[in-house]
Structure formats: structure tokens, C-alpha cells
Design a protein around this motif. Structure first.
Motif, mmCIF file in Angstrom:
data_model
loop_
_atom_site.group_PDB
_atom_site.id
_atom_site.type_symbol
_atom_site.label_atom_id
_atom_site.label_comp_id
_atom_site.label_asym_id
_atom_site.label_seq_id
_atom_site.Cartn_x
_atom_site.Cartn_y
_atom_site.Cartn_z
ATOM 1 N N LEU A 278 0.840 -1.208 0.000
ATOM 2 C CA LEU A 278 0.000 0.000 0.000
ATOM 3 C C LEU A 278 0.870 1.251 0.000
ATOM 4 N N ALA A 279 1.916 1.235 0.800
ATOM 5 C CA ALA A 279 2.818 2.390 0.828
ATOM 6 C C ALA A 279 3.503 2.581 -0.518
ATOM 7 N N ASP A 280 3.943 1.480 -1.139
ATOM 8 C CA ASP A 280 4.581 1.587 -2.455
ATOM 9 C C ASP A 280 3.610 2.112 -3.503
ATOM 10 N N ALA A 284 4.062 5.586 -5.528
ATOM 11 C CA ALA A 284 4.085 5.663 -6.992
ATOM 12 C C ALA A 284 3.044 6.651 -7.516
ATOM 13 N N LEU A 285 1.853 6.592 -6.947
ATOM 14 C CA LEU A 285 0.816 7.535 -7.371
ATOM 15 C C LEU A 285 1.200 8.966 -7.002
ATOM 16 N N TRP A 286 1.845 9.134 -5.859
ATOM 17 C CA TRP A 286 2.312 10.470 -5.467
ATOM 18 C C TRP A 286 3.302 11.023 -6.497
ATOM 19 N N GLU A 287 4.203 10.177 -6.956
ATOM 20 C CA GLU A 287 5.166 10.629 -7.949
ATOM 21 C C GLU A 287 4.472 11.101 -9.221
ATOM 22 N N GLN A 472 5.915 21.062 0.376
ATOM 23 C CA GLN A 472 6.890 20.503 1.306
ATOM 24 C C GLN A 472 7.776 19.458 0.639
ATOM 25 N N TYR A 473 7.165 18.585 -0.162
ATOM 26 C CA TYR A 473 7.899 17.477 -0.764
ATOM 27 C C TYR A 473 8.197 17.708 -2.234
ATOM 28 N N ASN A 478 9.031 11.904 0.321
ATOM 29 C CA ASN A 478 7.736 11.344 -0.060
ATOM 30 C C ASN A 478 6.877 11.268 1.200
ATOM 31 N N PRO A 479 5.665 11.764 1.156
ATOM 32 C CA PRO A 479 4.829 11.754 2.371
ATOM 33 C C PRO A 479 4.380 10.367 2.789
#
Length: 920
Positions: A278-280, A284-287, A472-473, A478-479
Motif C-alpha cells: 500500500l505504501a509503495d 508511486a501515485l504520489w510521484e 513541502q515534498y 515522499n509523504p
């Protein structure tokens, strides 16, 4: 010595060496002749004299055999020889020789049986040795035959056969290794033919074979090569699966599914890898979103720079070009803004599929909270990205949360029942400064976490002081990075040592209070009813303050909260529930509803264990308020499974409703409530009831936090819970402590003593009756036992007040009942009643600080009613409904019976019967 040898020869004895050389049968020993015995016994027969002769022999004669006796004696001769001296010396030597010979003969005769026995053993040994020599000879002969006829021929053949088998196995292994070395060629062919199941099967078999021959150095490289090939096959499988999206082929899809099945990839993600995946996924979606955000930022900055350049060089000739550039910028801006919602919608759908694809109901609490944290952070990203409320994510996580929380809450209720049934209601020693905010579970209420903290450590509503998450990021980070849990770095410091917070407090716990500085401020103020908060009734003198302090039933000055381990466990559960509710507000109502069930079950358990007693509740004194009874009935109907046998024909709905209930708890057998020495378990009753009151206080403290997250449509439920349930916790004190008060004083004995009093006396008495002294002794004993109990558990002032109030009420009502049993009473007898009661009040006020004395008017009014006339009695009966029919009837018959006619008396009795008189 020659004589000894000759003796042995005549006896037929031989030396051991001679006997070994000749193993012929031993001759029978013959007896000695008289001459031989006489010859041996010519020497002194006295053993002591004989021993003295032997002792006189020089030590040199006892040396080794190499000693030359003749030479020694010759050397001893004097230079001048004397015949007489030589003869005397010779006779001495002869005596010594005879004594030694006699001693040797005696020893030989003494040891003769042992010698014969040993000689027989030597003979037997010689025979055995001869037999062993024969056996060894035969064995050597047979071994030579076996060596020539078997070892050199048959075993040699077996050894050669073993070598042949080993070489065959080696050849087989070498052929297998050769086959393994050529496997990569066949695997490539099978992949080109799209025979994925066959390729995977072959690769797995090769890996198995390689593990069998891993002791060969040439196989180590092959293992890594096979693993790389397997990963390559998995990548090609993903490509083959993607082709199905454009052109579905049954055979092709069947092969792909078989291949995935061989790889073990057909099931959902395991629980161990769920959170990292889930974190990965979120990273990836954040990127993707961050890249889109940077694109928009570039266009915005570029447009601003371009507009600044155009404005600095603008003139009338390029107006048309400026309008075209502005149109292009607006077009691009709208396209990019439209893409925001589209991208975010795709993000939501992908995360939704991942969320709903796994059953999270069996996750650990901390793991599920982490999932909520990540999704909460993702929804914050969506709000900053495109202003979306993330309805899709909210609904998905709401479904999972409700499902998880039902299972979690059911398990917690069962654990709470287990805690309550094993609870011995002992104090949990916490500090006087204990506050629930000191517990880890409530840290989220007061912490404002920095941006560097992991998402699982930040509240959903946290806004970074440095700006949005994208700001911030934007440069790095990565948050959704998973960081180590720092919870263990913090420690709770809530427990007191041995019930005291310091050694000084323990020392001062038993000190007398000798100044006003030791008296708390609340006791220096006027008396205030802690239940109603009414204004002071009367001022309290300094002496009363001191006596009250001495009878406060407190073990020490530090009045630490009264709670148990179970209470602390419930408080921690409430904190965990609020964490989940704080992160996911859409399920706030469900969480608060489950929190209320925790409190309901605790309240019901305390009432069931310590407050339920139908016999005492039927006294009509209003011990349980209508609100408390309604609450207990509601809890029993909605939450308690009364273990009624299941109806086979019952509907599924009824079965589901019963599944949501919890069995009624049972009091631990270690808790004893029947001993009078412990005031019928008063210490346990205090701990249980006051821990419930403490729990209610914590719920009151949390009410603003719960109200802030409760949906507006559901707020009436929260208000009703607090007004009808939480606020009733302190009301449970009355029925619980009533049971103690009803048993602590022997009221029946007092009635018997009152029955023996003569009330129709003719003169006014100056001495009160003995039943008053007996009753006061009961109260003194009650006070002493209260002090004993206070050494175990601090008895708060409201508790001691209720106990004294109950006891006094029961005593006063017993007095009225005793007066109502009087058959004859004169005016002087009525005065004696007043004297007795006043004496009781005067002595009682020295024992307790309760003012006014409860039910004092109840007794005084009844005694004064003896003086009423006929007309006043009728109105008095209508106004005083607190007395029983028996008590009113006694007033009419005893007081007015001799002064009114029968008709008037019947009228008063009828008024008593017609009036409905609920008891106070």
C-alpha cells in the motif's frame, strides 16, 4: 630352615613352583608324629616368652636375602675368643632359631587350609589355560581357512561391485548436470512457443534438481541463472496478460492462468506484505501527481515570465500576437486543470480496488490504524491536488473500517468480560496527578506533529506549517515513506510505588493532623452537599473540622484516583477507539456507539456484582432512581445475552441480534461479600463503584471531543448517552452501599429490645432505655470497622456520607417501627420516647459529621403525632404518606383509642385504607 623344609617334605607339601610343574592330584595330608611334635615343642611353650626371644633377634636378620649371615657373625667375633662365651652365644642363637622355627611352623599350620585352597585354584587355572591354548590354536587354523577361501575372493568382489555402483551414480549425476547446463536453450525455445506453464514447470524442476546437486561447485552459478530465468518468465507473463486486453484468446489466457498458478500468484496480497505494498502504491501515485503538479507549476511560472517580458516591450503593433499567446495559455491551463480531477479519479479507483481486495478484519490494531493514516494522508493529497473530498476513498475505507471495527469491538467486549470475571477489585496504584492524557492512547489529543513524522504518527487534519504537501515534498522526499515507530521512545509514568508517590508521602500517611494547615481547603469551607451542590446549611466549627479529618477514612493525604486494572484497560480501549474515529470521521457514530457499550457493560457488571438485591430494593426508599432502572433495563435488553436456549425455529435476524450481545458477567469466586469483619466486602465495593465513577468522569472529560466529530443527525444519541447513562454512575452508590448498611447494624435485635420496654409508665423518666446504648454500640463498632477497611482502601467522603446516611435512615425507621409496635403507651411513655431519641441523636452526632441527621424529622414527627386531636389526626394522615398503614393504624388505636368513639375511629382507619401511600 633345613628343618622347615624337611618338615614340609614329610608333610607332602611342595613349593608353589614345584606344584605348578606337576599338576598331579594332591596327596592327603598326614598328621605329625609325637617325635616331630616334641622336637618342635622343646623350645619354651610360653607364647610371651617365645615372643620375647623373637623380639631379641637383631634387625639385621630381617633384611633382604642377599645378607650374608656367616660373614656377619664372623666379623662380630671378639679378638680374643672365649669358649664359654661362644657356647653361650651359640645357645642363644639356637634358642632364637628354635623360636622362629616354632613360629613359622605355627603359621604354616594356621595357613595350611588357605594354601591348599589356593593351590586348587592354581591347578584349575592351569587347566583353563591349557583349554584356551587349544581353542586359540583351532581359531587360528579356521581363520586361515576363511582368509584363503572367502575374504580374498567374495569380499573383493563386493568391494568392486560397490565401486561400480558409485561410479554409475556419479555418471548419472554428471549426465543430469550436463542436462541442467543445456536447460537454458530449451527454456528459450518454450518461451518463444509461449508455453509458459511448461517453461515454469521445467524451471522449477531444474531448481529442485540443482538443490539436490548443490554440493557440486559448478551448480552454484546455475542456481542464480535459473532464478533470473524465472523472473524473466514472470515479466513475460505480465506482457502476455496485457495482450489479452486487446485480443482475448482462450488457449492463450488458459496458459497464462496455469503459469500464474504454478508461480503461486493467484491469491490476493498476503497480510504481511499488504502495508508495504500500500505504501509503495501510494508513493508511486504520489510521484505521478507530483510530476503533474510540477508541470502545472512550470507553465504557471513560464506564463508569468512571458507576461512580464511582453508587458515590458509591448506597443500597438503586437496586440494581436499577445491575444493569441494569451488564448494559448488559457487553453493549456484549462486542459491541465481538467486533467487534475481525471488523474485523481484514476488514483482513487486504483486505491479502492486495492483496499477492497483484502479482508482487513483480522489485522492488528496498529496495522489497521496505519492503513487509515495512509489513506487519510492520501485524501489530504487529493484535497490539495484538485480540491476533491475523495468520496470514493471515504466510502471504501468506511466499509473496511465498519467491518474491521465490528470484529475488533466484539473481541474487545469478550476480553472485557474476561477481565471483569477475573477482577478481584484491588486498587491499581496510580499517582494522584494521573490524567488519561498521560496514556499513549490519548497522545493524539494534544500533540501537533511535525512534517518529518511518518503518516502513522500524524493526525488526518494536520497541516504542515511550511505549506501544502506538494510544497513541502516538491524538492525531495515522499509523504508516504514508512518510518520506524517511535512510540517505544516514550514511557508512561502513571503508576505509584506501593500506592505512594514518594517515600515522604508514605511516612506522612499515618501522621496526625495537628494544625489547620493540614486541613484541605474544601474542608475549611462550609459544608456543601456533593450530590446536589446546595448552599451551606450550617457553618462547621474548627473542632468539627478536626474530628472530620480524623474520621475521613483516608489512608494518606494524596487522594489518588480509585480505579482497577480493568478500568485502565477500558480507558485505553476508549483511546484506541477515538484514534480510529479521529482519523476516519465518517464512522464516528459507529465508534461512539461501541464506546458507549464499553461503559454500559462496565456499569452493568458493577451493578450485577455489588448492587443487585431485590430484598433490599423492595424497601421503597428510592435507592435506584427511575433513570437508573431504565438505564439498566436498556443495557440488559440491548447488550446482555441472558443465555436463553436458542429457538431452532428462530429467524436469522434474531440469531444475528443475539450474536451482537455479550453474556452477563459473573463475580470472581475470590471476592468474598459475606464476611461481617470486612463489612461485607466494603473495600471491593468501594473500588468497583468509585472506579465506575472515575470512568464516568473520564467520559465527561471526553464529551467535547466526541461531540466535535459526531454527525449532526446523530448528536441526540450522544446527548442521551451522557444524560441517561454516564450521569447515572454516581447513582449506583446508593444501592451498592445500602446492602452494607442493611447488614452492618443489627436492626432486628434493636426491635426485640424495644419490645421489652414498658411504655405505659406513670411518671416522667430521667434515664433513657438500654436499647439506645445497644444501638450506639452498633454504630461505634460500625465506625471502627470503617477505619479498618480504610487501611486497605481510601474511603472517599461521599462514600462515607452515603454509608452513614443509609445506616442512620435504617436506624430511624427501625425506631419508628418499634414505636409502632407499642400496645400501651402513656403521656409519660411518649416523653420517654423523645428522651430516648434525643439521647440517640446527641451521641450519634459525635460519631458522624453528617448534618442534618437523615430522617430525624421522620421520627420526631411520628412521636409528636401522639399528641394530636381527632380533627388534627385526619388531616395529618392525609399529609404524611411516608408512614406505613401499620404505623398510622397504631397511632389511631393507641393514641386516640381511649378518647374517641368507635365511629370516629372507624372513620380515621378508613382514611388510612383509602389513601395510596407510596413509600419514600
Amino acid at each position: 630352615m633345613q628343618k622347615i623344609k624337611s618338615l614340609m617334605t614329610r608333610q607332602g607339601l611342595r613349593s608353589p613352583q614345584e606344584s605348578v610343574n606337576d599338576l598331579s592330584p594332591i596327596e592327603n595330608f598326614r598328621t605329625l608324629t609325637k617325635e616331630e611334635l616334641r622336637e618342635l615343642h622343646e623350645e619354651p611353650a610360653d607364647p610371651q616368652a617365645q615372643q620375647e626371644i623373637i623380639n631379641s633377634i637383631e634387625e639385621v636378620y630381617f633384611s633382604n636375602d642377599s645378607f650374608d649371615i656367616v660373614k656377619y657373625e664372623l666379623e662380630r667375633l671378639p679378638p680374643v675368643l672365649s669358649l664359654q662365651e661362644l657356647e653361650e652365644y651359640r645357645d642363644k642363637l639356637i634358642q632364637q632359631q628354635a623360636a622362629v622355627s616354632k613360629k613359622v611352623a605355627d603359621l604354616i599350620l594356621e595357613k595350611q587350609p588357605a594354601y591348599v585352597e589356593e593351590l586348587e585354584r592354581v591347578t584349575s587355572l592351569q587347566n583353563g589355560l591349557q583349554l584356551a591354548a587349544v581353542i586359540c590354536t583351532n581359531g587360528r587354523r579356521h581363520l586361515n581357512i576363511a582368509k584363503e577361501g572367502f575374504t580374498q575372493t567374495s569380499l573383493g568382489l563386493l568391494a568392486n561391485q560397490r565401486k561400480r555402483q558409485l561410479l554409475i551414480g556419479l555418471l548419472k549425476s554428471l549426465r543430469t548436470i550436463k542436462t541442467l547446463q543445456r536447460t537454458d536453450v530449451r527454456l528459450s525455445e518454450m518461451l518463444e512457443e509461449e508455453d509458459y506453464p511448461g517453461a515454469i514447470q521445467l524451471c522449477l524442476e531444474c531448481q529442485k534438481a540443482a538443490s539436490t546437486f548443490k554440493h557440486y561447485s559448478c551448480i552454484s552459478e546455475l542456481n542464480s541463472k535459473l532464478q533470473d530465468t524465472l523472473e524473466q518468465i514472470e515479466e513475460q507473463l505480465d506482457v502476455a496478460l496485457s495482450k489479452i486486453c486487446k485480443n482475448f484468446d482462450i488457449n492463450h489466457y488458459t496458459k497464462v492462468q496455469q503459469a500464474y498458478r504454478l508461480l503461486g500468484k493467484t491469491q490476493h496480497i498476503t497480510s504481511d506484505s499488504y502495508i508495504p505494498c500500500l505504501a509503495d502504491l501510494c508513493k508511486a501515485l504520489w510521484e505521478v501527481m507530483l510530476s503533474y503538479y510540477r508541470t502545472m507549476q512550470w507553465h504557471e511560472n513560464h506564463d508569468q515570465d512571458e507576461a512580464a517580458v511582453v508587458s515590458s516591450v509591448s506597443d500597438g503593433n503586437n496586440v494581436i500576437g499577445t491575444e493569441e499567446n494569451s488564448f494559448d495559455r488559457n487553453y493549456v491551463k484549462k486542459k491541465l486543470e481538467h486533467g487534475l480531477s481525471r488523474i485523481w479519479q484514476d488514483v482513487q479507483l486504483k486505491v479502492k480496488t486495492y483496499l477492497l481486495g483484502t479482508d482487513l478484519s483480522n489485522f492488528k490494531y496498529d496495522d489497521f490504524i496505519f492503513v487509515l493514516d495512509v489513506i487519510s494522508r492520501l485524501m489530504q493529497v487529493g484535497e490539495e491536488f484538485c480540491g476533491s473530498k475523495s468520496e470514493v476513498l471515504q466510502e471504501s475505507i468506511r466499509k473496511q473500517s465498519v467491518n474491521y471495527f465490528k470484529t475488533y469491538h466484539r473481541t474487545r467486549l469478550e476480553e472485557l468480560r474476561m477481565f471483569l470475571e477475573n477482577e478481584t477489585w484491588e486498587l491499581c496504584p496510580v499517582k494522584s496527578s494521573f490524567n488519561i492524557l498521560q496514556l499513549h492512547e490519548f497522545k493524539f489529543l494534544e500533540q501537533s506533529r511535525s512534517p518529518s513524522v511518518s503518516p502513522s504518527k500524524q493526525p488526518a487534519s494536520a497541516v504542515c506549517s511550511t505549506g501544502t504537501l506538494f510544497q513541502q515534498y516538491c524538492a525531495a522526499g515522499n509523504p508516504f515513506e514508512i518510518q520506524a515507530d517511535s512510540k517505544d521512545d516514550e514511557t508512561e509514568d502513571v503508576l505509584a510505588s506501593n500506592g505512594y508517590e514518594s517515600d515522604e508521602q508514605e511516612k506522612s500517611a499515618y501522621q496526625e493532623y495537628d494544625s489547620d494547615s493540614d486541613v484541605p481547603e474544601e474542608l475549611k469551607r462550609d459544608y456543601v452537599d456533593e450530590q446536589t451542590g446546595d448552599a451551606p446549611i450550617k457553618s462547621v466549627s474548627r473542632e468539627t473540622l478536626r474530628s472530620r479529618k480524623r474520621s475521613d477514612y483516608n489512608l494518606n493525604k494524596v487522594n489518588a484516583p480509585i480505579l482497577t486494572n480493568t478500568t485502565l484497560n477500558v480507558i485505553r480501549l476508549v483511546g484506541k477507539y477515538m484514534q480510529m474515529m479521529n482519523i476516519l470521521k465518517p464512522i464516528a457514530f459507529d465508534v461512539i456507539h461501541f464506546m458507549s457499550q464499553l461503559f454500559d457493560y462496565y456499569l452493568y457488571a458493577v451493578y450485577t456484582f455489588f448492587g443487585r438485591n431485590d430484598m433490599f430494593e423492595s424497601t421503597g426508599l428510592g435507592l435506584s432512581s427511575s433513570r437508573l432502572r431504565t438505564t439498566l433495563n436498556r443495557i440488559q435488553e440491548s447488550l446482555i445475552d441472558l443465555e436463553v436456549s436458542a429457538d431452532p425455529s428462530g429467524t436469522l435476524t434474531a440469531a444475528e441480534e443475539r450474536k451482537e450481545k455479550v453474556p452477563s458477567p459473573h463475580l470472581s469466586h475470590l471476592v468474598v461479600l459475606t464476611s461481617g469483619n470486612s463489612l461485607y466486602g466494603l473495600a471491593e465495593r468501594v473500588v468497583a463503584t468509585e472506579s465506575l465513577v472515575f470512568l464516568a468522569e473520564q467520559f465527561e472529560f471526553l464529551q467535547p471531543h466526541l461531540d466535535a466529530v459526531m454527525p449532526a443527525a446523530k448528536k441526540p444519541f450522544l446527548q442521551q448517552f451522557y444524560s441517561q447513562t454516564v450521569s447515572t454512575a454516581s447513582e449506583l452508590r446508593k444501592p451498592v452501599y445500602w446492602i452494607v448498611a442493611a447488614k452492618a447494624i443489627d436492626y432486628e435485635q434493636m426491635l426485640l429490645l424495644m419490645a421489652n420496654v414498658k411504655w405505659d409508665v406513670k411518671e416522667i423518666m430521667s434515664q433513657h432505655n438500654v436499647y439506645v446504648d445497644a444501638l450506639l454500640k452498633e454504630f461505634e463498632e460500625f465506625n471502627r470497622r470503617l477505619n479498618d477497611v480504610s487501611k486497605r482502601v481510601r474511603i472517599p467522603l461521599p462514600v462515607s456520607n452515603i454509608l452513614w446516611e443509609h445506616c442512620i435512615r435504617l436506624a430511624n425507621r427501625t425506631l419508628v417501627e418499634g414505636y409502632a409496635n407499642v400496645k400501651k403507651c402513656s403521656n409519660e411513655g411518649r416523653a420517654l420516647m423523645q428522651l430516648d431519641f434525643q439521647q440517640f441523636l446527641m451521641k450519634l452526632e459525635k460519631l458522624t459529621d453528617i448534618r442534618p441527621i437523615p430522617d430525624k424529622e421522620f421520627v420526631e414527627t411520628y412521636i409528636k403525632a401522639y399528641y394530636l386531636t381527632e380533627n388534627d389526626m385526619e388531616s395529618w394522615i392525609k399529609e404524611h404518606r411516608e408512614y406505613s398503614t401499620k404505623q398510622l393504624t397504631n397511632l389511631v388505636n393507641i393514641c386516640l383509642g381511649t378518647y374517641i368513639n368507635k365511629k370516629a375511629r372507624q372513620k380515621l382507619l378508613a382514611a388510612i385504607d383509602d389513601t395510596d401511600r407510596p413509600k419514600r
